[in-house]
Scaffold this motif. Structure first.
Motif, PDB file in Angstrom:
ATOM      1  N   ASN A  21       0.844  -1.204   0.000  1.00 54.01           N
ATOM      2  CA  ASN A  21       0.000   0.000   0.000  1.00 54.01           C
ATOM      3  C   ASN A  21       0.880   1.256   0.000  1.00 54.01           C
ATOM      4  N   ARG A  22       1.917   1.238  -0.845  1.00 53.82           N
ATOM      5  CA  ARG A  22       2.907   2.314  -0.866  1.00 53.82           C
ATOM      6  C   ARG A  22       3.263   2.678  -2.303  1.00 53.82           C
ATOM      7  N   PHE A  23       3.459   3.973  -2.558  1.00 58.83           N
ATOM      8  CA  PHE A  23       3.848   4.446  -3.886  1.00 58.83           C
ATOM      9  C   PHE A  23       5.117   5.285  -3.778  1.00 58.83           C
ATOM     10  N   GLU A  24       6.101   4.935  -4.594  1.00 65.91           N
ATOM     11  CA  GLU A  24       7.362   5.674  -4.605  1.00 65.91           C
ATOM     12  C   GLU A  24       7.402   6.586  -5.824  1.00 65.91           C
ATOM     13  N   GLU A  25       7.622   7.889  -5.590  1.00 64.67           N
ATOM     14  CA  GLU A  25       7.671   8.852  -6.685  1.00 64.67           C
ATOM     15  C   GLU A  25       8.931   8.680  -7.531  1.00 64.67           C
ATOM     16  N   LYS A  26      10.043   8.329  -6.894  1.00 70.20           N
ATOM     17  CA  LYS A  26      11.316   8.227  -7.590  1.00 70.20           C
ATOM     18  C   LYS A  26      11.381   6.945  -8.413  1.00 70.20           C
ATOM     19  N   TYR A  27      11.790   7.081  -9.665  1.00 68.92           N
ATOM     20  CA  TYR A  27      11.884   5.921 -10.556  1.00 68.92           C
ATOM     21  C   TYR A  27      13.227   5.219 -10.391  1.00 68.92           C
ATOM     22  N   LYS A  28      13.158   3.902 -10.266  1.00 67.10           N
ATOM     23  CA  LYS A  28      14.354   3.087 -10.167  1.00 67.10           C
ATOM     24  C   LYS A  28      14.207   1.915 -11.131  1.00 67.10           C
ATOM     25  N   PRO A  29      15.077   1.834 -12.160  1.00 66.27           N
ATOM     26  CA  PRO A  29      14.970   0.747 -13.141  1.00 66.27           C
ATOM     27  C   PRO A  29      15.082  -0.626 -12.471  1.00 66.27           C
ATOM     28  N   THR A  30      14.268  -1.544 -12.943  1.00 70.21           N
ATOM     29  CA  THR A  30      14.266  -2.908 -12.402  1.00 70.21           C
ATOM     30  C   THR A  30      14.939  -3.856 -13.380  1.00 70.21           C
ATOM     31  N   VAL A  31      15.803  -4.707 -12.874  1.00 71.11           N
ATOM     32  CA  VAL A  31      16.345  -5.802 -13.676  1.00 71.11           C
ATOM     33  C   VAL A  31      15.459  -7.019 -13.470  1.00 71.11           C
ATOM     34  N   GLU A  32      15.314  -7.432 -12.238  1.00 68.86           N
ATOM     35  CA  GLU A  32      14.369  -8.492 -11.906  1.00 68.86           C
ATOM     36  C   GLU A  32      14.230  -8.574 -10.395  1.00 68.86           C
ATOM     37  N   ASP A  33      13.018  -8.429  -9.909  1.00 70.66           N
ATOM     38  CA  ASP A  33      12.730  -8.546  -8.474  1.00 70.66           C
ATOM     39  C   ASP A  33      11.672  -9.619  -8.279  1.00 70.66           C
ATOM     40  N   LEU A  34      11.898 -10.460  -7.298  1.00 70.64           N
ATOM     41  CA  LEU A  34      10.943 -11.524  -6.988  1.00 70.64           C
ATOM     42  C   LEU A  34      10.341 -11.263  -5.616  1.00 70.64           C
ATOM     43  N   HIS A  35       9.027 -11.127  -5.558  1.00 69.94           N
ATOM     44  CA  HIS A  35       8.308 -10.883  -4.314  1.00 69.94           C
ATOM     45  C   HIS A  35       7.526 -12.146  -3.962  1.00 69.94           C
ATOM     46  N   CYS A  36       7.719 -12.636  -2.758  1.00 71.99           N
ATOM     47  CA  CYS A  36       7.104 -13.898  -2.350  1.00 71.99           C
ATOM     48  C   CYS A  36       6.088 -13.661  -1.232  1.00 71.99           C
ATOM     49  N   ARG A  37       4.964 -14.328  -1.335  1.00 74.06           N
ATOM     50  CA  ARG A  37       3.982 -14.287  -0.259  1.00 74.06           C
ATOM     51  C   ARG A  37       3.528 -15.716   0.025  1.00 74.06           C
ATOM     52  N   GLU A  38       3.548 -16.070   1.292  1.00 76.37           N
ATOM     53  CA  GLU A  38       3.140 -17.416   1.695  1.00 76.37           C
ATOM     54  C   GLU A  38       1.810 -17.352   2.434  1.00 76.37           C
ATOM     55  N   TYR A  39       0.886 -18.216   2.043  1.00 77.27           N
ATOM     56  CA  TYR A  39      -0.424 -18.301   2.687  1.00 77.27           C
ATOM     57  C   TYR A  39      -0.542 -19.658   3.372  1.00 77.27           C
ATOM     58  N   HIS A  40      -1.129 -19.655   4.558  1.00 78.60           N
ATOM     59  CA  HIS A  40      -1.397 -20.900   5.262  1.00 78.60           C
ATOM     60  C   HIS A  40      -2.907 -21.093   5.286  1.00 78.60           C
ATOM     61  N   ILE A  41      -3.362 -22.067   4.531  1.00 76.48           N
ATOM     62  CA  ILE A  41      -4.795 -22.278   4.336  1.00 76.48           C
ATOM     63  C   ILE A  41      -5.130 -23.733   4.629  1.00 76.48           C
ATOM     64  N   ASN A  42      -6.027 -23.912   5.581  1.00 79.49           N
ATOM     65  CA  ASN A  42      -6.520 -25.249   5.902  1.00 79.49           C
ATOM     66  C   ASN A  42      -5.378 -26.229   6.174  1.00 79.49           C
ATOM     67  N   GLY A  43      -4.360 -25.743   6.877  1.00 76.29           N
ATOM     68  CA  GLY A  43      -3.256 -26.610   7.260  1.00 76.29           C
ATOM     69  C   GLY A  43      -2.199 -26.806   6.191  1.00 76.29           C
ATOM     70  N   HIS A  44      -2.355 -26.145   5.038  1.00 81.99           N
ATOM     71  CA  HIS A  44      -1.387 -26.259   3.959  1.00 81.99           C
ATOM     72  C   HIS A  44      -0.784 -24.886   3.663  1.00 81.99           C
ATOM     73  N   SER A  45       0.410 -24.886   3.085  1.00 84.38           N
ATOM     74  CA  SER A  45       1.034 -23.627   2.696  1.00 84.38           C
ATOM     75  C   SER A  45       0.994 -23.490   1.178  1.00 84.38           C
ATOM     76  N   ILE A  46       0.642 -22.285   0.722  1.00 81.15           N
ATOM     77  CA  ILE A  46       0.602 -21.973  -0.697  1.00 81.15           C
ATOM     78  C   ILE A  46       1.471 -20.744  -0.920  1.00 81.15           C
ATOM     79  N   ASN A  47       2.414 -20.839  -1.835  1.00 79.92           N
ATOM     80  CA  ASN A  47       3.340 -19.745  -2.103  1.00 79.92           C
ATOM     81  C   ASN A  47       3.009 -19.080  -3.434  1.00 79.92           C
ATOM     82  N   VAL A  48       2.826 -17.768  -3.398  1.00 76.22           N
ATOM     83  CA  VAL A  48       2.569 -16.995  -4.608  1.00 76.22           C
ATOM     84  C   VAL A  48       3.760 -16.074  -4.837  1.00 76.22           C
ATOM     85  N   ASP A  49       4.421 -16.234  -5.976  1.00 69.14           N
ATOM     86  CA  ASP A  49       5.561 -15.400  -6.343  1.00 69.14           C
ATOM     87  C   ASP A  49       5.118 -14.377  -7.384  1.00 69.14           C
TER      88      ASP A  49
END
Length: 241
Positions: free
Chosen positions: A29-57
């Motif tokens: 929920n954040r916006f950065e005004e300054k531009y920074k070129p991206t080569v490659e960034d990987l953002h990972c989020r892990e969810y724990h649902i019904n006793g199992h883990s699900i990873n969304v990259d």
């Protein structure tokens, strides 16, 4: 469902169209005004649902064509795509066309993959170069079989809805986790000029696009149990640059 199963969403687009800002608004929920070129960034989020883990990259890719091998790898490993252009830059939509063509050439099942085209920087309406009717015409005439909507990363307008929709198209249960967050954020758009009209138009536009994606979009070719919401859907578990 296998525990720890991973799903990869790749966001493509030319440089300076706001790919990183879209991801930042969704995750933090954040916006950065300054531009920074991206080569490659990987953002990972892990969810724990019904006793199992699900990873969304979420993979944020380079906005240049200098890394063709990296782009091919990103296309080959993705489960879903967000193709982003800026409404004030007609060349950026040409890049989206090129990327979509590359996806079609490289992935034999491209028409089964969730793909959403995003026109970012809706806050720059007065500087518009790419009109939504032209985008819809390309999608229809070239049979892209994808969703389409316009957003504003700067104003955080329709960002959460975008990710919720593509996760739904991917048949991922984590999409349900975004619903309560989405309801809480509705009030944040109150100051956006033309908000009511644009929100209605975008919602209807997405519904129409979904008709073109009525084929199976399932990324999980097996039966799933019913899932319960994760305890903390806003947590960003890791960011790898």
């Amino acid at each position: 469902m296998a525990d720890g199963e991973r799903y990869r969403l790749v966001i493509f687009g030319a440089g300076k169209v706001g790919k990183s800002s879209i991801i930042s608004q969704f995750l933090s929920n954040r916006f950065e005004e300054k531009y920074k070129p991206t080569v490659e960034d990987l953002h990972c989020r892990e969810y724990h649902i019904n006793g199992h883990s699900i990873n969304v990259d979420i993979l944020d890719t380079a906005g240049t064509m200098q890394f063709p091998a990296m782009r091919r790898l990103s296309i080959s490993t993705a489960h879903a795509f967000l193709l982003t252009y800026s409404i004030d830059d007609d060349n950026s939509f040409e890049v989206v066309k090129q990327i979509h063509e590359q996806i079609r050439e490289q992935r034999t099942n491209w028409d089964e993959l969730p793909i959403v085209v995003i026109g970012n920087k809706l806050d720059l309406e007065t500087q518009r170069q790419v009109h939504p009717d032209d985008v819809r015409n390309v999608i229809a005439t070239e049979d892209w079989k994808c969703g389409f909507l316009e957003v504003s990363a700067k104003e955080n307008f329709l960002i959460l809805e975008t990710f919720q929709k593509i996760l739904e198209l991917a048949k991922l249960p984590v999409a349900r986790e975004l619903s309560p967050i989405l309801k809480r954020r509705m009030s944040e758009y109150g100051s956006y000029k033309g908000k009511n009209r644009r929100r209605h138009d975008s919602a209807e536009e997405f519904k129409e696009s979904e008709k073109d994606m009525s084929r199976s979009r399932s990324l999980i070719r097996r039966t799933r149990p019913k899932f319960k919401p994760a305890k903390d859907p806003t947590k960003n578990d890791c960011v790898i640059s």
